[in-house]
Scaffold this motif. Structure first.
Motif, short mmCIF file in Angstrom:
data_model
loop_
_atom_site.label_atom_id
_atom_site.label_comp_id
_atom_site.label_asym_id
_atom_site.label_seq_id
_atom_site.Cartn_x
_atom_site.Cartn_y
_atom_site.Cartn_z
N ASP A 12 0.85 -1.19 0.00
CA ASP A 12 0.00 0.00 0.00
C ASP A 12 0.88 1.24 0.00
N PRO A 13 0.96 1.98 -1.13
CA PRO A 13 1.83 3.16 -1.18
C PRO A 13 1.40 4.27 -0.21
N ASP A 14 0.12 4.28 0.18
CA ASP A 14 -0.33 5.28 1.15
C ASP A 14 0.31 5.05 2.51
N ILE A 15 0.80 3.85 2.75
CA ILE A 15 1.51 3.54 3.99
C ILE A 15 3.01 3.60 3.77
N SER A 16 3.51 2.96 2.70
CA SER A 16 4.95 2.83 2.51
C SER A 16 5.63 4.17 2.21
N GLU A 17 4.98 5.03 1.42
CA GLU A 17 5.64 6.28 1.03
C GLU A 17 5.84 7.23 2.20
N PRO A 18 4.79 7.55 3.00
CA PRO A 18 5.05 8.42 4.15
C PRO A 18 5.96 7.78 5.20
N LEU A 19 5.87 6.46 5.35
CA LEU A 19 6.74 5.78 6.30
C LEU A 19 8.20 5.87 5.85
N ALA A 20 8.44 5.67 4.55
CA ALA A 20 9.80 5.78 4.03
C ALA A 20 10.35 7.19 4.24
N PHE A 22 9.46 9.36 6.54
CA PHE A 22 9.68 9.57 7.97
C PHE A 22 11.00 8.93 8.41
N LEU A 23 11.25 7.70 7.97
CA LEU A 23 12.46 7.00 8.40
C LEU A 23 13.71 7.61 7.77
N ARG A 24 13.60 8.06 6.53
CA ARG A 24 14.75 8.74 5.92
C ARG A 24 15.07 10.01 6.71
N GLY A 25 14.03 10.70 7.15
CA GLY A 25 14.23 11.90 7.95
C GLY A 25 14.86 11.63 9.29
N ASN A 26 14.82 10.37 9.72
CA ASN A 26 15.45 9.99 10.99
C ASN A 26 16.78 9.26 10.78
N GLY A 27 17.33 9.41 9.59
CA GLY A 27 18.70 8.97 9.37
C GLY A 27 18.90 7.58 8.83
N PHE A 28 17.82 6.92 8.34
CA PHE A 28 17.95 5.57 7.83
C PHE A 28 18.02 5.56 6.30
N THR A 29 18.71 4.57 5.75
CA THR A 29 18.65 4.30 4.33
C THR A 29 17.45 3.38 4.09
N ILE A 30 16.61 3.72 3.12
CA ILE A 30 15.34 3.02 2.94
C ILE A 30 15.21 2.45 1.53
N SER A 31 14.75 1.19 1.47
CA SER A 31 14.30 0.59 0.22
C SER A 31 12.85 0.15 0.44
N LYS A 103 -1.20 -2.25 12.84
CA LYS A 103 -1.76 -1.05 12.19
C LYS A 103 -3.11 -0.73 12.82
N PRO A 104 -3.43 0.56 12.92
CA PRO A 104 -2.58 1.72 12.66
C PRO A 104 -1.56 1.88 13.78
N PHE A 105 -0.38 2.34 13.45
CA PHE A 105 0.69 2.46 14.44
C PHE A 105 1.12 3.91 14.57
N ASP A 106 1.68 4.22 15.72
CA ASP A 106 2.24 5.54 15.97
C ASP A 106 3.68 5.55 15.45
#
Length: 239
Positions: A12-20, A22-31, A103-106
């Protein structure tokens, strides 16, 4: 410091895109992969430290992928799914997942879970023990290797453990001959505020018992203390 690489397996891109993001903004490399096949391609070409794995995927489901990754000694795994029944959670943990988020998760809670799992380090392949390597805990003829998540039975048989089983057995060994309530076991194995029921702990204890004692109740090292919880009664010696 090298950034940890996280693979999000979510269709579900509505979940994966904002999650990706958010995690990139916290310093992770994301695929990101939408299916198990795409996840396999990423894992074949890149070093991945942790997989955020949805259960309900098209084609091969997340539980089957989890089983495959753990059998191959793959990266750490956090299940992220709408399935929230205790038996669903235990199923994921028993297949080798290191944690389980419904889901839904904080996002803040998920970030804390990710950091906690990554602090455990990679899942190492079995190798000869070297001076200064991980400790080995011995009890009742068993040799317990918590970092590499397996037991060596008194007969010398290697018994693999899931992440949840490893955490539970380690807590028992560190608190041998103490009575621990189900609530204490949840706190000590999963941390503060982990949404898992006491029934899930009972199921996990039952699975660990089968690996330690099989069908012989006299060989069971875990004692049930009525209305109080559980106690691990063997003497534990560390090396």
């Amino acid at each position: 410091m090298t950034q940890a690489h996280i693979l999000i397996v979510e269709d579900d891109p509505d979940i994966s895109e904002p999650l990706a993001g958010f995690l990139r903004g916290n310093g992770f490399t994301i695929s990101v992969a939408e299916r198990a096949e795409a996840a396999d391609e990423v894992l074949a070409h890149d070093d991945v430290d942790l997989v955020l794995l949805d259960v309900m995927l098209p084609g091969e489901d997340g539980l089957t992928l989890c089983r495959r990754l753990r059998a191959a000694g793959g990266p750490r795994i956090i299940m992220v799914t709408a399935l929230s029944e205790p038996t669903d959670k235990v199923a994921g943990l028993e297949l080798g997942a290191d944690d389980y988020v419904s889901k839904p998760f904080d996002l803040g809670e998920l970030l804390a879970r990710i950091r906690a799992v990554l602090r455990r380090g990679p899942i190492a392949d079995e190798e000869p023990r070297r001076p200064g390597a991980e400790p080995v805990l011995r009890f009742s003829g068993f040799a317990f290797h918590p970092h590499r998540r397996f037991l060596r039975s008194p007969a010398g048989v290697r018994i693999p453990l899931t992440g949840a089983e490893t955490d539970l057995l380690l807590v028992f060994c560190q608190n041998a001959r103490k009575v621990l309530s189900r609530e204490e076991l949840i706190k000590l194995t999963r941390g503060e505020g982990f949404a898992i029921s006491t029934r899930s702990i009972d199921l996990l204890v039952s699975r660990l018992r089968r690996k330690l004692a099989g069908d012989d109740p006299l060989a069971d090292p875990i004692r049930t203390v009525r209305a109080d919880g559980y106690a691990f009664h063997p003497e534990v010696v560390g090396e």
